[in-house]
Design an enzyme around this catalytic site. Structure first.
Site, PDB file in Angstrom:
ATOM      1  N   GLU A  60     105.385  44.790 -12.643  1.00  0.00           N
ATOM      2  CA  GLU A  60     104.994  45.076 -11.942  1.00  0.00           C
ATOM      3  C   GLU A  60     104.307  45.093  -9.969  1.00  0.00           C
ATOM      4  O   GLU A  60     103.915  46.274  -9.211  1.00  0.00           O
ATOM      5  CB  GLU A  60     103.214  44.654 -12.795  1.00  0.00           C
ATOM      6  CG  GLU A  60     103.488  45.097 -14.428  1.00  0.00           C
ATOM      7  CD  GLU A  60     104.287  44.729 -15.151  1.00  0.00           C
ATOM      8  OE1 GLU A  60     104.683  44.721 -16.360  1.00  0.00           O
ATOM      9  OE2 GLU A  60     104.872  43.462 -14.557  1.00  0.00           O
ATOM     10  N   GLN A  82     100.474  50.096 -17.503  1.00  0.00           N
ATOM     11  CA  GLN A  82     100.566  49.817 -19.797  1.00  0.00           C
ATOM     12  C   GLN A  82     100.036  49.235 -19.958  1.00  0.00           C
ATOM     13  O   GLN A  82      98.568  49.558 -20.749  1.00  0.00           O
ATOM     14  CB  GLN A  82     102.184  49.381 -19.446  1.00  0.00           C
ATOM     15  CG  GLN A  82     102.882  49.666 -20.498  1.00  0.00           C
ATOM     16  CD  GLN A  82     103.822  48.979 -21.091  1.00  0.00           C
ATOM     17  OE1 GLN A  82     104.088  47.722 -21.251  1.00  0.00           O
ATOM     18  NE2 GLN A  82     104.698  50.273 -21.338  1.00  0.00           N
ATOM     19  N   PHE A  83      99.616  47.497 -19.838  1.00  0.00           N
ATOM     20  CA  PHE A  83      98.326  46.989 -19.766  1.00  0.00           C
ATOM     21  C   PHE A  83      97.598  46.394 -19.139  1.00  0.00           C
ATOM     22  O   PHE A  83      98.303  45.856 -18.306  1.00  0.00           O
ATOM     23  CB  PHE A  83      98.779  46.184 -21.172  1.00  0.00           C
ATOM     24  CG  PHE A  83      98.856  46.702 -22.040  1.00  0.00           C
ATOM     25  CD1 PHE A  83      98.562  47.149 -23.817  1.00  0.00           C
ATOM     26  CD2 PHE A  83     100.520  46.720 -22.574  1.00  0.00           C
ATOM     27  CE1 PHE A  83      98.483  47.365 -24.831  1.00  0.00           C
ATOM     28  CE2 PHE A  83     100.408  47.447 -23.614  1.00  0.00           C
ATOM     29  CZ  PHE A  83      99.795  47.714 -25.269  1.00  0.00           C
ATOM     30  N   HIS A 129      97.479  42.063 -24.071  1.00  0.00           N
ATOM     31  CA  HIS A 129      97.371  43.232 -23.970  1.00  0.00           C
ATOM     32  C   HIS A 129      96.017  43.468 -24.468  1.00  0.00           C
ATOM     33  O   HIS A 129      95.111  44.570 -23.948  1.00  0.00           O
ATOM     34  CB  HIS A 129      97.854  43.597 -25.202  1.00  0.00           C
ATOM     35  CG  HIS A 129      99.518  43.534 -24.946  1.00  0.00           C
ATOM     36  ND1 HIS A 129     100.007  42.454 -25.715  1.00  0.00           N
ATOM     37  CD2 HIS A 129     100.336  44.380 -25.050  1.00  0.00           C
ATOM     38  CE1 HIS A 129     101.100  42.335 -24.777  1.00  0.00           C
ATOM     39  NE2 HIS A 129     101.619  43.635 -24.716  1.00  0.00           N
TER      40      HIS A 129
END
Length: 326
Positions: A60, A82-83, A129
């Site tokens: 990231e 993504q999360f 998440h």
């Protein structure tokens, strides 16, 4: 008008902008060949090729750092984290560089970066998440922080975010990705960043929320109307930074009673800033203490208990009725 869900609305916005401007690049983990973990970017690789739709390593910090270099070079990158729980690895790039670059260079280098971040609980996900820590980003000068609530405003805000010269963190409530459909205009529609909307009009109580929790607030407002004869006004913030405090301050002055709802943790959550603004600007109009219904000051539990963590319609109703009784 075309009926879309939120996932389709984001895909449409990305498609429209990539068609309009060849400098827009989409990148992130699994966003190309697989179309993203939520299939938000499905089909973009086939349309625009691997030079504009880039599958990145699981890094990231590297993704955001690459976006900064692209933006400094004249491109307009849109990256997916993504999360939300994975995005912390790129937080230092956002705070130390992306948010400061335009200021650091006295406006010479704009930073048209859009960071897409699926966030929130309610989809039976695992640890890391389901976080809702939007305050991390709303607190940083130089970043804009957007949280849409439905397909139509998602598409409109995404177009505005991509075109903005400042970096925008675009929090997407994943519990609403495919929860419902809504008519979205076929023609181009944008919303200015930093503006909210009145999702429901009323004169008895102001209820302030955003993202997935907005729909629970609207459900509670309809119950109050049917069962209690109370007409609540519901404000959908849409943006946490800049914060459109004028709209909810005006509403509070009319109703005299306010309830703030979000799924982020209670301590130091967005409700604290909202209440502070109301105390500064509307205190003498208030007829009762402002209440808040939020997530708890704990880690988001695993999916068997996540609904107990999230604000419920019943909990919102209890707080609303207590505020009306004060």
């Amino acid at each position: 008008m075309t009926e879309l869900n939120m996932a389709e609305a984001i895909n449409r916005a990305l498609t429209e902008e990539m068609e309009r401007d060849d400098d827009i690049i989409v990148l992130g983990q699994d966003i190309g060949v697989d179309g993203g973990v939520f299939r938000i970017t499905d089909g973009l690789l086939d349309k625009y090729g691997e030079r504009r739709v880039i599958d990145t390593p699981v890094a990231e910090s590297g993704i955001v750092g690459l976006c900064i270099g692209m933006a400094a070079g004249g491109l307009s990158p849109v990256c997916e984290m993504q999360f939300s729980g994975f995005a912390y690895m790129g937080l230092h790039q956002l705070e130390m560089h992306a948010s400061r670059f335009r200021w650091r260079t006295r406006g010479r280098y704009p930073m048209p970066i859009t960071v897409r971040v699926p966030f929130g609980a309610g989809v039976h996900a695992l640890e890391h998440h389901s976080d809702s820590k939007e305050v991390f980003y709303a607190h940083i000068p130089g970043l804009k922080m957007v949280v849409p609530s439905g397909p139509r405003n998602t598409r409109a805000l995404m177009l505005s975010a991509i075109r903005d010269p400042d970096p925008v963190v675009f929090f997407e409530p994943k519990a609403t990705y495919r929860a419902f459909r809504e008519e979205v205009p076929d023609e181009e529609e944008t919303l200015p960043l930093g503006t909210s909307r009145t999702a429901r009009e009323g004169d008895d109580l102001t209820m302030i929320s955003y993202g997935a929790m907005l729909h629970r607030v609207l459900e509670a407002a309809e119950t109050l109307s049917a069962d209690d004869g109370v007409e609540a006004e519901v404000i959908d913030l849409l943006s946490l930074s800049p914060l459109d405090h004028e709209r909810f301050a005006e509403s509070a002055r009319r109703t005299g009673r306010v309830l703030v709802v979000h799924e982020a943790h209670r301590s130091y959550g967005p409700a604290g800033e909202i209440i502070a603004r109301l105390n500064e600007e509307s205190f003498w109009y208030l007829e009762a203490p402002i209440r808040r219904v939020t997530g708890f000051d704990t880690h988001v539990p695993y999916f068997a208990r996540e609904q107990a963590y999230l604000p419920s319609v019943d909990g919102i109703l209890d707080a609303a009725r207590a505020t009306l009784d004060d």
